[in-house]
Design an enzyme around this catalytic site. Structure first.
Site, PDB file in Angstrom:
ATOM      1  CD  GLU A   1      92.268  19.827   2.978  1.00 53.49           C
ATOM      2  OE1 GLU A   1      92.840  19.235   2.038  1.00 53.49           O
ATOM      3  OE2 GLU A   1      91.508  20.789   2.818  1.00 53.49           O
TER       4      GLU A   1
ATOM      5  CD  GLU B   1      94.485  23.298  -0.311  1.00 51.19           C
ATOM      6  OE1 GLU B   1      94.204  23.217  -1.516  1.00 51.19           O
ATOM      7  OE2 GLU B   1      95.071  22.398   0.300  1.00 51.19           O
TER       8      GLU B   1
END
Ligand code: GAL
Length: 647
Positions: free
Chosen positions: A298, A142
């Protein structure tokens, strides 16, 4: 189509690994992602490497024919590194260097951090060069682009400006530095946005450049890792996992060199009464980044919590339904975060598939059901989404909108979501693509809030409309030039000829609602009202109140062989749907008229025919007539209607 999980062997006693891997295998897990935060376990002291734990985990999965995604662990540099080189940490806008307390905080431009990144990536490369069950690599975790204000970033920013503008004079001109005595007389006077003032008080032209520079720094850092990994793994696909945050990197730049796009998907567990909550919007946007299939690294698995209060748990049907929704919209793999909830660390209340008890429960049973369903859906792999409607997105406008709040409650992505919701309501596939992408093949292009100018986008939209396309533009288009300055010409400036109207005056109405009359019915807009002056356009709708009652709020104009719509307010759902339906009719595109609220249709086509994915994105059952039959859907259930041959 593959189902996977995120697994952290370093969080668990080794005695658990084998039984975990067995359970995954029995359940149908095909992919496991590991190691994105494990730098200090791999290199506990500088130069002392230990990959034995990861080797064991890899072997366990290999024995069970489960493939792995390996990650570079650079999100969390070890504390010995920060201790020795505090300059690898970001400096905040208050001028203070961050403390290495949580995770992240590293400066992507720091030469030391780059050097140590190279060392650990090369070590992993050498060590895993011959591993046979690595399905993909994930770079970092991220990455995003907050404002680092360290000296290195300051120096690099000055170089970036020299490259872009050539001279200080040109920078002063581009920034209108005559305002507030802001003219630079030496490069050393240019700084990152230090000082702690609200971001909205800085010069917006300078701030947009700093944001672009930060985004490019992140992209450059990811590409640096990409080049290293490619040396060792020329045939393994490489990506990074992104998310929607307050400091996003430009997705189109970020993924340009990467092999595929991947994204972390956390749909809500509490359905709001109103608002655009459907994650189909995010999924379509992510599919459009590289205009191909993507991965979810995710996926929501349980109640969220930890740095915020815990939210309600995942309702029955959600876990499976949200994953299938992702597949329908173009995911190739969905990995659930995480296999088991952590018992330690800051995230112990962000729930995985299995709770702290380590007793697989309701959610795990649903996950196993998902794995079985996905095995039966393998024909999806051979189908594709063919959209005739495109929505345009541009990160400059997103950044500039954040730098200058236009009015209470308005944000850049909102109009994209509003029109995505409107076309989805009619069961129409929508692509969300960069405003600089080719528009060939589309019939309708919705270009919401073309706020910061992109010459390429302006030209493409004109060509598209001239050649017969239908364009829908919205308020706050044509406002800024490339430098984020206003322009001394009537709005919507670059689009005035296409829209056949111009903005006499505007009213920033915040969260107030405003009535718009159209075809004898009343609709509502909010946030913004452009009061339009017609040239060649016709009025489709007029404001129903305020001092501009009776003045045009929405227009239509013939342009070349095409048609251009303009809406001067931010339409609430009924108004956006009205416009969506009009454009669909004009384009003679097929659409569904009576789909219940919160039911989503995705049509996928392949050699074996056309499959319609019908998803109930709601916690109430749905029962309705569809394609000549009756369809009943439980909360969050997905059904596939089809196999119908293409005509
Ligand atoms: C993601 C992040 C994960 C984990 C997860 C849940 O944004 O990549 O590492 O923190 O959120 O909190």
């Amino acid at each position: 189509m593959k189902i996977g999980v995120d697994y952290y062997p370093e969080h668990w006693d080794e005695a658990l690994w084998e039984q975990d891997a067995d359970l995954m295998k029995r359940s149908g897990v095909e992919l496991v992602r590991m190691a994105e935060f494990a730098w200090s376990v791999m290199e506990p002291q500088e130069g002392e490497y230990d990959f034995s734990w990861l080797d064991k985990a890899l072997a366990l999965f290999q024995e069970r024919e489960i493939q792995v995604i390996l990650c570079t662990p650079t999100n969390c540099p070890p504390l010995w590194l920060y201790e020795k080189y505090p300059e690898a940490l970001q400096v905040g806008r208050d001028g203070k260097r961050m403390k290495p307390a949580v995770r992240g905080h590293r400066c992507y431009n720091s030469p030391v951090y780059r050097r140590y990144t190279e060392k650990i990536v090369r070590k992993m490369g050498e060590h895993y060069r011959n591993a046979t069950n690595v399905a993909a690599w994930q770079i970092d975790n991220e990455v995003d682009s907050p404002y680092c204000c360290c000296e290195v970033c300051a120096g690099k920013f000055r170089e970036w400006l020299k490259e872009k503008y050539g001279s200080l004079e040109a920078v002063n001109k581009a920034y209108h530095n005559e305002v507030w005595s802001g003219s630079y007389s030496g490069w050393q006077q240019i700084y990152p946005p230090l000082g702690g003032w609200p971001i909205t008080q800085y010069n917006p032209a300078y701030m947009l450049d700093y944001q672009r520079f930060m985004s490019e720094s992140t992209v450059e850092y990811v590409q640096f890792q990409l080049r290293l990994l490619r040396e060792y793994f020329p045939r393994i696909p490489i990506t990074t996992n992104t998310y929607f945050s307050g400091s996003m990197t430009d997705f189109y730049d970020l993924f340009e060199e990467l092999d595929f796009c991947s994204y972390d998907n956390y749909p809500t567990t509490v359905l709001p009464e109103e608002g655009y909550y459907s994650h189909a919007f995010h999924l379509d946007l992510i599919r459009g980044v590289k205009r191909k299939k993507f991965w979810i690294m995710e996926q929501l698995s349980g109640a969220t919590g930890c740095w915020m209060k815990m939210g309600p748990t995942v309702r029955p049907g959600m876990l499976k339904g949200y994953a299938l929704q992702a597949f329908a919209h173009g995911a190739e793999a969905v990995l659930h975060f995480r296999f088991r909830t952590a018992v330690g660390g800051a995230e112990m209340f962000w729930h995985g598939l299995i709770d702290h008890s380590n007793v697989p429960g309701r959610r795990y049973a649903e996950f196993e059901d998902l794995c079985r369903t996905v095995q039966g859906l393998s024909y999806i792999d051979k189908t594709r989404i063919n959209a005739k409607v495109a929505l345009l997105c541009g990160f400059d406008s997103e950044y500039a909108f954040k730098l200058q709040l236009q009015t209470e409650g308005i944000y850049y992505f909102e109009q994209m979501q509003a029109f995505h919701n409107a076309f989805s309501h009619y069961g129409v596939n929508v692509d969300i693509i960069s405003q600089e992408e080719e528009l060939e093949g589309y019939r309708i292009v919705v270009a919401p809030t073309m706020y910061v100018r992109s010459q390429k986008a302006v030209e493409q939209l004109h060509r598209f409309a001239r050649e017969g396309g239908i364009v829908l533009l919205t308020a706050r288009s044509g406002v800024k030039d490339e430098n984020n300055n206003c322009i001394m010409q009537p709005l919507p400036r670059d689009y005035r000829d296409m829209t056949g109207c111009w903005v006499e005056e505007y009213d920033a109405i915040g969260n107030r609602k405003i009535m718009v009359e159209m075809d004898g019915e009343n609709y509502q807009g909010t946030h913004w009202c452009d009061i339009l002056h017609l040239e060649s356009a016709e009025a489709l709708g007029v404001y129903g109140e305020d001092f501009y009652a009776g003045k045009p709020a929405a227009t239509r104009n013939a342009y070349g062989k095409g048609t251009v719509y303009y809406i001067g307010t931010v339409g609430l759902p009924a108004l956006c749907r009205k416009l969506a339906e009009q454009t669909l009719q004009l384009a003679e595109l097929p659409y569904y008229k009576d789909i219940p609220e919160r039911v989503e249709i995705t049509v996928r086509e392949g050699e074996e025919g056309c499959f319609i994915f019908v998803f109930n994105n709601d916690d109430a059952e749905k029962d309705f007539l569809f394609e000549g039959g009756r369809i009943k859907l439980k909360p969050f259930e997905m059904k596939v209607v089809g196999g119908k041959q293409n005509e």
